[in-house]
Design a protein around this motif. Structure first.
Motif, PDB file in Angstrom:
ATOM      1  N   ALA A  60      63.920  20.287  10.801  1.00  0.00           N
ATOM      2  CA  ALA A  60      64.978  21.024  11.492  1.00  0.00           C
ATOM      3  C   ALA A  60      64.387  21.804  12.663  1.00  0.00           C
ATOM      4  N   GLY A  61      65.093  21.803  13.754  1.00  0.00           N
ATOM      5  CA  GLY A  61      64.638  22.516  14.943  1.00  0.00           C
ATOM      6  C   GLY A  61      63.741  21.699  15.852  1.00  0.00           C
ATOM      7  N   SER A  62      63.443  20.449  15.483  1.00  0.00           N
ATOM      8  CA  SER A  62      62.622  19.595  16.343  1.00  0.00           C
ATOM      9  C   SER A  62      63.345  19.329  17.652  1.00  0.00           C
ATOM     10  N   LYS A  63      62.578  19.243  18.737  1.00  0.00           N
ATOM     11  CA  LYS A  63      63.156  19.020  20.060  1.00  0.00           C
ATOM     12  C   LYS A  63      62.769  17.641  20.573  1.00  0.00           C
ATOM     13  N   LEU A  64      63.705  17.038  21.259  1.00  0.00           N
ATOM     14  CA  LEU A  64      63.518  15.700  21.779  1.00  0.00           C
ATOM     15  C   LEU A  64      62.431  15.660  22.854  1.00  0.00           C
ATOM     16  N   VAL A  65      61.459  14.762  22.666  1.00  0.00           N
ATOM     17  CA  VAL A  65      60.435  14.517  23.682  1.00  0.00           C
ATOM     18  C   VAL A  65      60.854  13.333  24.541  1.00  0.00           C
ATOM     19  N   GLY A  66      61.368  12.271  23.904  1.00  0.00           N
ATOM     20  CA  GLY A  66      61.807  11.094  24.645  1.00  0.00           C
ATOM     21  C   GLY A  66      62.338  10.032  23.717  1.00  0.00           C
ATOM     22  N   ASP A 193      59.189  16.874  19.099  1.00  0.00           N
ATOM     23  CA  ASP A 193      58.272  18.014  19.083  1.00  0.00           C
ATOM     24  C   ASP A 193      58.786  18.962  18.004  1.00  0.00           C
ATOM     25  N   ALA A 194      58.037  19.074  16.899  1.00  0.00           N
ATOM     26  CA  ALA A 194      58.480  19.900  15.770  1.00  0.00           C
ATOM     27  C   ALA A 194      58.138  21.365  16.011  1.00  0.00           C
ATOM     28  N   PRO A 195      58.910  22.274  15.418  1.00  0.00           N
ATOM     29  CA  PRO A 195      58.591  23.703  15.565  1.00  0.00           C
ATOM     30  C   PRO A 195      57.240  24.018  14.947  1.00  0.00           C
ATOM     31  N   ALA A 196      56.558  24.982  15.523  1.00  0.00           N
ATOM     32  CA  ALA A 196      55.274  25.419  14.962  1.00  0.00           C
ATOM     33  C   ALA A 196      55.497  26.014  13.581  1.00  0.00           C
ATOM     34  N   THR A 197      54.568  25.744  12.662  1.00  0.00           N
ATOM     35  CA  THR A 197      54.730  26.289  11.303  1.00  0.00           C
ATOM     36  C   THR A 197      53.814  27.474  11.088  1.00  0.00           C
TER      37      THR A 197
END
Length: 197
Positions: A60-66, A193-197
């Protein structure tokens, strides 16, 4: 004809984020369009991100790179022959060889599995994290990026989805030692691009 700017406005009005704005966040909602801002550059193609089955979504919260579509690709299988036998079956894993085009230009996908940007040389390798079966085709996947090399369009990727698969299934029947079979396949690959943990 819509200009790039008017396309972005149209998508924004529809509530769809693009890579030119705050990028898409994984919510499980409707498909998004990626890379609209780049669609006038040579070798770049906007690719819609399909709906992702729940069991193979990135964090959850991952952002699209391409997002990239396979323009030509095969899955190559090698005959697996049990000890003492003279014939076997194409039951082992496959090795991909594919050309992709999408929001960041062209990508070469090959054994590893690996993906490398033709434009800037950035390279990632990944391993399977989860899968979702597809009748008559290779499964849809969530892959976790294991290594990164270089700086460029792929260097922020943490996860990859293989979606909308077609073909690529291992041949049935017997085979002989050393025999290989390359089976055409299609798919859309989405990098996250996943959120930093």
């Amino acid at each position: 004809m819509l200009t790039t700017r008017s396309r972005i406005r149209t998508l924004a009005a529809a509530g769809i984020a693009t890579a030119a704005t705050a990028v898409v966040t994984v919510t499980g909602a409707a498909p998004a369009s990626a890379g609209v801002h780049d669609d006038n550059r040579p070798g770049v193609r906007p690719v819609a991100v399909p709906l992702i089955p729940k069991d193979i979504r990135p964090p959850a919260g991952s952002k699209l790179v391409g997002a990239y579509i396979v323009t030509s690709g095969t899955q190559t299988y090698t005959c697996v022959v049990p000890d003492g036998a003279t014939t076997g079956a194409f039951t082992g894993g496959s090795v991909p060889e594919a050309q992709l085009v999408g929001t960041g230009g062209r990508i070469h996908h090959f054994g590893g599995p690996s993906w490398q940007s033709v434009r800037d040389g950035s390279l990632v390798t990944a391993s399977r994290a989860a899968s979702s079966p597809v009748t008559g085709a290779i499964p849809e996947l969530l892959l976790k990026v294991e290594t990164r090399t270089g700086k460029g369009v792929l260097s922020r990727s943490d996860f990859i989805n293989r979606l909308r698969t077609s073909g690529g299934v291992a041949p049935t029947g017997t085979c002989t030692p050393g025999q290989t079979a390359s089976v055409p396949y299609g798919s859309i690959y989405v990098f996250w691009d996943a959120p930093a943990t």
